[in-house]
Write an enzyme that holds these catalytic residues in place. Structure first.
Site, PDB file in Angstrom:
ATOM      1  N   TYR A 135      73.217  18.135  16.580  1.00  0.00           N
ATOM      2  CA  TYR A 135      72.907  18.758  17.868  1.00  0.00           C
ATOM      3  C   TYR A 135      74.127  19.277  18.617  1.00  0.00           C
ATOM      4  O   TYR A 135      73.974  19.864  19.688  1.00  0.00           O
ATOM      5  CB  TYR A 135      72.124  17.765  18.744  1.00  0.00           C
ATOM      6  N   LYS A 186      71.046   9.016   5.259  1.00  0.00           N
ATOM      7  CA  LYS A 186      70.902   9.697   3.970  1.00  0.00           C
ATOM      8  C   LYS A 186      72.273   9.633   3.304  1.00  0.00           C
ATOM      9  O   LYS A 186      72.849  10.651   2.893  1.00  0.00           O
ATOM     10  CB  LYS A 186      70.429  11.149   4.218  1.00  0.00           C
ATOM     11  N   ASP A 219      64.086   9.680   3.752  1.00  0.00           N
ATOM     12  CA  ASP A 219      62.877  10.109   3.029  1.00  0.00           C
ATOM     13  C   ASP A 219      61.981   8.904   2.753  1.00  0.00           C
ATOM     14  O   ASP A 219      60.753   8.964   2.894  1.00  0.00           O
ATOM     15  CB  ASP A 219      63.231  10.876   1.747  1.00  0.00           C
ATOM     16  N   ASP A 243      64.836  12.731  15.719  1.00  0.00           N
ATOM     17  CA  ASP A 243      63.916  13.756  16.212  1.00  0.00           C
ATOM     18  C   ASP A 243      62.697  13.834  15.297  1.00  0.00           C
ATOM     19  O   ASP A 243      61.553  13.822  15.752  1.00  0.00           O
ATOM     20  CB  ASP A 243      64.641  15.108  16.259  1.00  0.00           C
ATOM     21  N   ASP A 247      58.419  12.210  15.849  1.00  0.00           N
ATOM     22  CA  ASP A 247      57.156  12.968  15.853  1.00  0.00           C
ATOM     23  C   ASP A 247      56.156  12.273  14.921  1.00  0.00           C
ATOM     24  O   ASP A 247      54.971  12.147  15.242  1.00  0.00           O
ATOM     25  CB  ASP A 247      57.366  14.418  15.406  1.00  0.00           C
TER      26      ASP A 247
HETATM   27  C1  IPM Z   1      62.688  16.328  21.447  1.00  0.00           C
HETATM   28  C2  IPM Z   1      62.616  17.823  21.282  1.00  0.00           C
HETATM   29  C3  IPM Z   1      64.000  18.423  21.508  1.00  0.00           C
HETATM   30  C4  IPM Z   1      64.923  17.855  20.464  1.00  0.00           C
HETATM   31  C5  IPM Z   1      64.043  19.962  21.495  1.00  0.00           C
HETATM   32  C6  IPM Z   1      63.093  20.561  22.516  1.00  0.00           C
HETATM   33  C7  IPM Z   1      65.431  20.492  21.730  1.00  0.00           C
HETATM   34  O1  IPM Z   1      62.108  18.145  20.032  1.00  0.00           O
HETATM   35  O2  IPM Z   1      62.999  15.871  22.566  1.00  0.00           O
HETATM   36  O3  IPM Z   1      62.409  15.597  20.500  1.00  0.00           O
HETATM   37  O4  IPM Z   1      65.033  18.393  19.351  1.00  0.00           O
HETATM   38  O5  IPM Z   1      65.562  16.852  20.766  1.00  0.00           O
HETATM   39 MN    MN Z   2      61.434  16.436  18.882  1.00  0.00          MN
END
Ligand code: IPM
Ligand code: MN
Length: 348
Positions: A135, A186, A219, A243, A247
């Site tokens: 990042y 990794k 993975d 990140d 999700d």
């Molecule tokens: C998160 C989002 C952000 C990230 C994006 C919007 C930059 O996906 O907060 O997880 O990648 O950190």
């Molecule tokens: Mn995210």
């Protein structure tokens, strides 16, 4: 009296923040404390109008607050998401919020897509490094736009940055009665950066002999989160892997609408935002799930010292789920504001 900066942002961020603020207003009455909430209109609208993303002096100004709550950033009128990156990443980096704490906790059995899993199986936290890794946007183009183009994108790992997030994960485990810390990397492929993670993890783990420490390749973690989520207690990982797996973690607990997150630097002003984005498609329709934002508000309260109120909010969300006061994304029929009202009514 605590001072909270509220940045609703774009799209559904505005609606879910309204419900989070409603719940915060309610809970301060019930528990007898007082929050002064100041709203800031930072987001796409302001950017398009004035060209301003994170206003000048914003970081110094926010440092005077006890916490920051943000909704979501992203708007189709800003295709490159410049304002979102400036504001969200600007705050994460600018305030040095090195811990991205993302709980993965199932609050109602019916919410997980995993077959035969109950609440006790899905209950862990992810410590995502939040100030470096991929990042930092370090790299460059060579011969851009030609058939010989080269693009380099570097992953930055510092000894200090890696160590402080790993220490934070172990400290959390100790303070919260967690038994195991799993480091996700990794290192079989990323032989420099993740070698540093491996060595640092092994060293820090030695300082916490009561906590079981293990490591996994990312993975494999993606697979194990689905097949055997009960093995996880505390996961610590780098910015990009964190990140991605959060999700997946959100999906395990009912989708992005249920997932909370905090961007934290212990002892400093920290930023709390739900994991979901601004979902422009649903903006203004009063259909989005505010539970992730409300659980995020609870995390914020815990951070500023109102742990009891934070627990009460989580309990109210559990009860709202049990009585079916939910939005459509998780099978209910309520609007965004009705879910907020139901949770307030359950806070007694
Ligand atoms: C998160 C989002 C952000 C990230 C994006 C919007 C930059 O996906 O907060 O997880 O990648 O950190
Ligand atoms: Mn995210």
């Amino acid at each position: 009296m605590k001072h909270i900066a509220i940045i609703p942002g774009d799209g559904i961020g505005v609606e879910v923040t309204r419900e989070a603020v409603k719940v915060l207003s309610r809970v301060q009455q019930v528990y007898g404390f007082s929050l002064q909430m100041t709203h800031f209109d930072w987001g796409a609208e302001k950017y398009l109008r004035e060209g301003v993303t994170l206003p000048e002096g914003a970081l110094e100004m926010l440092s005077e607050y006890d916490a920051i709550f943000a909704g979501a950033f992203g708007d189709p009128r800003v295709p490159d998401m410049k304002h979102a990156a400036d504001i969200l990443l600007g705050l994460r980096f600018g305030l040095d919020l090195y811990i991205n704490l993302r709980p993965v906790k199932l609050l109602h059995e019916g919410l997980t897509p995993l077959k035969g899993r109950s609440r006790k199986d899905i209950d862990f936290v992810v410590f995502r490094e939040n100030t470096e890794g991929m990042y930092v946007n370090s790299g460059g183009f060579f011969k851009k736009g030609t058939p010989d183009e080269i693009a380099i994108q570097e992953e930055l790992n510092t000894r200090k940055g890696v160590e402080r997030i790993i220490v934070a994960a172990f400290e959390y485990a100790v303070k919260n009665g967690r038994k195991r810390v799993t480091m996700v990397d990794k290192s079989n492929v990323l032989r420099y950066g993740h070698d540093l993670w491996q060595r640092t993890f092994a060293e820090v783990a030695k300082r916490y002999p009561a906590i079981e420490a293990n490591t996994q390749y990312v993975d494999a973690t993606a697979m194990w989160m689905v097949l055997k989520p009960e093995q996880f207690d505390v996961i610590v990982t780098n910015n990009m892997f964190g990140d991605i797996i959060t999700d997946l973690g959100a999906a395990l607990q009912g989708g992005l609408g249920m997932a909370a997150s905090g961007n934290i630097h212990p002892g400093r002003v920290s930023l709390f935002e739900p994991v979901h984005g601004s979902a422009p498609k649903y903006a203004g329709k009063n259909v989005s799930n505010p539970m992730g934002a409300i659980l995020t508000a609870a995390m914020m309260l815990e951070y500023i010292g109102y742990g009891e109120a934070a627990k009460a909010i989580e309990q109210a969300v559990v009860e709202a789920l049990a009585q079916g006061s939910t939005t459509r994304d998780i099978g209910g029929r309520c609007s965004t504001s009705e879910v907020g009202d139901a949770i307030c009514a359950l806070l007694k």
